[in-house]
Design a protein around this motif. Sequence first.
Motif, PDB file in Angstrom:
ATOM      1  N   THR B  60       0.828  -1.208   0.000  1.00  0.00           N
ATOM      2  CA  THR B  60       0.000   0.000   0.000  1.00  0.00           C
ATOM      3  C   THR B  60       0.864   1.261   0.000  1.00  0.00           C
ATOM      4  O   THR B  60       1.990   1.261   0.474  1.00  0.00           O
ATOM      5  CB  THR B  60      -0.884   0.026   1.255  1.00  0.00           C
ATOM      6  OG1 THR B  60      -0.056  -0.284   2.383  1.00  0.00           O
ATOM      7  CG2 THR B  60      -2.001  -0.987   1.168  1.00  0.00           C
ATOM      8  N   ASN B  61       0.288   2.358  -0.520  1.00  0.00           N
ATOM      9  CA  ASN B  61       0.996   3.637  -0.514  1.00  0.00           C
ATOM     10  C   ASN B  61       0.997   4.221   0.901  1.00  0.00           C
ATOM     11  O   ASN B  61       0.134   3.918   1.702  1.00  0.00           O
ATOM     12  CB  ASN B  61       0.305   4.637  -1.447  1.00  0.00           C
ATOM     13  CG  ASN B  61       0.204   4.133  -2.862  1.00  0.00           C
ATOM     14  OD1 ASN B  61       0.994   3.289  -3.285  1.00  0.00           O
ATOM     15  ND2 ASN B  61      -0.774   4.614  -3.612  1.00  0.00           N
ATOM     16  N   VAL B  74       4.694  11.436  -0.465  1.00  0.00           N
ATOM     17  CA  VAL B  74       4.054  10.148  -0.735  1.00  0.00           C
ATOM     18  C   VAL B  74       5.115   9.116  -1.119  1.00  0.00           C
ATOM     19  O   VAL B  74       6.044   9.412  -1.872  1.00  0.00           O
ATOM     20  CB  VAL B  74       3.023  10.290  -1.879  1.00  0.00           C
ATOM     21  CG1 VAL B  74       2.459   8.927  -2.269  1.00  0.00           C
ATOM     22  CG2 VAL B  74       1.890  11.227  -1.474  1.00  0.00           C
ATOM     23  N   ILE B  75       4.995   7.897  -0.566  1.00  0.00           N
ATOM     24  CA  ILE B  75       5.885   6.801  -0.956  1.00  0.00           C
ATOM     25  C   ILE B  75       4.998   5.662  -1.438  1.00  0.00           C
ATOM     26  O   ILE B  75       4.193   5.124  -0.678  1.00  0.00           O
ATOM     27  CB  ILE B  75       6.733   6.292   0.234  1.00  0.00           C
ATOM     28  CG1 ILE B  75       7.315   7.477   1.012  1.00  0.00           C
ATOM     29  CG2 ILE B  75       7.838   5.358  -0.244  1.00  0.00           C
ATOM     30  CD1 ILE B  75       7.663   7.123   2.431  1.00  0.00           C
ATOM     31  N   MET B  76       5.112   5.314  -2.712  1.00  0.00           N
ATOM     32  CA  MET B  76       4.259   4.253  -3.260  1.00  0.00           C
ATOM     33  C   MET B  76       4.639   2.903  -2.671  1.00  0.00           C
ATOM     34  O   MET B  76       5.749   2.717  -2.176  1.00  0.00           O
ATOM     35  CB  MET B  76       4.382   4.239  -4.774  1.00  0.00           C
ATOM     36  CG  MET B  76       3.758   5.459  -5.392  1.00  0.00           C
ATOM     37  SD  MET B  76       3.445   5.222  -7.135  1.00  0.00           S
ATOM     38  CE  MET B  76       1.854   4.427  -7.098  1.00  0.00           C
ATOM     39  N   GLY B  77       3.698   1.959  -2.727  1.00  0.00           N
ATOM     40  CA  GLY B  77       3.958   0.622  -2.230  1.00  0.00           C
ATOM     41  C   GLY B  77       5.133  -0.009  -2.958  1.00  0.00           C
ATOM     42  O   GLY B  77       5.312   0.213  -4.157  1.00  0.00           O
ATOM     43  N   ASN B  78       5.961  -0.781  -2.245  1.00  0.00           N
ATOM     44  CA  ASN B  78       7.142  -1.445  -2.809  1.00  0.00           C
ATOM     45  C   ASN B  78       8.040  -0.484  -3.573  1.00  0.00           C
ATOM     46  O   ASN B  78       8.487  -0.771  -4.679  1.00  0.00           O
ATOM     47  CB  ASN B  78       6.722  -2.592  -3.727  1.00  0.00           C
ATOM     48  CG  ASN B  78       5.928  -3.625  -2.978  1.00  0.00           C
ATOM     49  OD1 ASN B  78       6.374  -4.117  -1.930  1.00  0.00           O
ATOM     50  ND2 ASN B  78       4.733  -3.939  -3.455  1.00  0.00           N
ATOM     51  N   SER B  79       8.265   0.675  -2.949  1.00  0.00           N
ATOM     52  CA  SER B  79       9.085   1.684  -3.596  1.00  0.00           C
ATOM     53  C   SER B  79       9.932   2.393  -2.534  1.00  0.00           C
ATOM     54  O   SER B  79       9.903   2.004  -1.374  1.00  0.00           O
ATOM     55  CB  SER B  79       8.162   2.670  -4.315  1.00  0.00           C
ATOM     56  OG  SER B  79       8.911   3.689  -4.912  1.00  0.00           O
ATOM     57  N   GLN B  80      10.690   3.368  -2.930  1.00  0.00           N
ATOM     58  CA  GLN B  80      11.503   4.107  -1.958  1.00  0.00           C
ATOM     59  C   GLN B  80      11.465   5.592  -2.258  1.00  0.00           C
ATOM     60  O   GLN B  80      11.005   6.017  -3.316  1.00  0.00           O
ATOM     61  CB  GLN B  80      12.957   3.621  -1.997  1.00  0.00           C
ATOM     62  CG  GLN B  80      13.598   3.760  -3.360  1.00  0.00           C
ATOM     63  CD  GLN B  80      15.111   3.627  -3.305  1.00  0.00           C
ATOM     64  OE1 GLN B  80      15.780   4.413  -2.659  1.00  0.00           O
ATOM     65  NE2 GLN B  80      15.649   2.630  -4.003  1.00  0.00           N
ATOM     66  N   THR B  81      11.934   6.380  -1.294  1.00  0.00           N
ATOM     67  CA  THR B  81      12.004   7.814  -1.520  1.00  0.00           C
ATOM     68  C   THR B  81      13.156   8.413  -0.720  1.00  0.00           C
ATOM     69  O   THR B  81      13.710   7.748   0.167  1.00  0.00           O
ATOM     70  CB  THR B  81      10.677   8.513  -1.169  1.00  0.00           C
ATOM     71  OG1 THR B  81      10.628   9.777  -1.846  1.00  0.00           O
ATOM     72  CG2 THR B  81      10.524   8.770   0.323  1.00  0.00           C
TER      73      THR B  81
END
Lengths: 261, 111
Positions: B60-61, B74-81
């Motif tokens: 989930t985001n 905002v950090i999307m699901g299965n992602s990084q920032t």
Amino acid sequence: MLLSSVVIILREVLEGAILLSVLLALSSQRDISLRWSLPALLLGSIGATGYAANFETIAAWFDYVGQDIANATLHLLIVLSLTAFAILHQVYERSHNNAIIACMILAVAFTVVREGSEIILYLSGYMNNSEVFPSVMLGGIIGSGIGASIGTLLYYALSCFLINSARKIAYLLLSLFAAGMSLHVVTMLTQADWMASGHSLWDTSGWIDESSLTGQLLYAVTGYESTPNANQVIAYIAGILLLLLLPRLLKKGFEVYEAKS
Amino acid sequence: MNFKYIQMIFMFALWFSVLNSVLAAPEFKIEIKNHLFFPAELTIPADTKVKLRIFNRDDTNEEFESYDLNREKVIMGNSQTVIFVGPLKPGSYEFFGEFYPKTAQGKIHVE
């Protein structure tokens, strides 16, 4: 889940609703048909969907600060559209209505792209979760409803005032909104380290906490920030000057020029 | 004011911001799992700009948000920032996940 989604959606909707109602009130004073709001909302929704659909790619730009750069650009475009609007609106009392409409469409559309994309990203996270999705959607509908009602109330409140004072209040709200947007540009660029950061100049969180209801409302209307740094304060003042002072100076300049020629 | 002075101030500001970006900031990693932050409490040096790299391991985001730090992303699901914070004065700064505020909570201690 219901309550937190009401708050999240309301926060996003409120900014757009306030901007739209102020611009609509200024339109009706000038006998501009309010129909321009439809293409503005439509363009904004298409933009928001496109932004949200490509969000992962955009977010990864420049070593994962693409989101900040894209949002800073959107905020800057909102400030520029509103500045162009204020100049045209004040310098030309009767003519140039089409250019004024174009500026209003752009300002509202960019705001909807910014806020709408965040709503889509929030709601899409719950798409596959059939347990909480209904309550999140319900919260979203209630939140949008409250935001739209506040906007409608503001529109009618501005329409009730005498023409001159309504115009002044509308301009004051518009310049605070633009100032908040310029402050966001600085916040986004600082967060991405594209702009130098610094210690905060003061802390007013003891008076009005940003997480409180008043704080959130002030944030939506005026971009309230309890601990701003020097760059943010400069951007805020610049935003106010762009909308309140620049159009007046230009108008005076034109009048002097016309009197001479 | 003379135009040259304005130009000089502008060039100095530009030079200063470039210099500031070139000096690399120390990097700290945070993970989001099951709507919780790991570590939930982090200690960073005072008066230093710090690079936070946040990995979202959930589907989930999430939105990293902090009123104390003036940050929102905002950090999307299965992602990084990546989020830069500071320089900060010593103290405790709270952050939370706006989309799951009940569980996703954390603190940054500046010493």
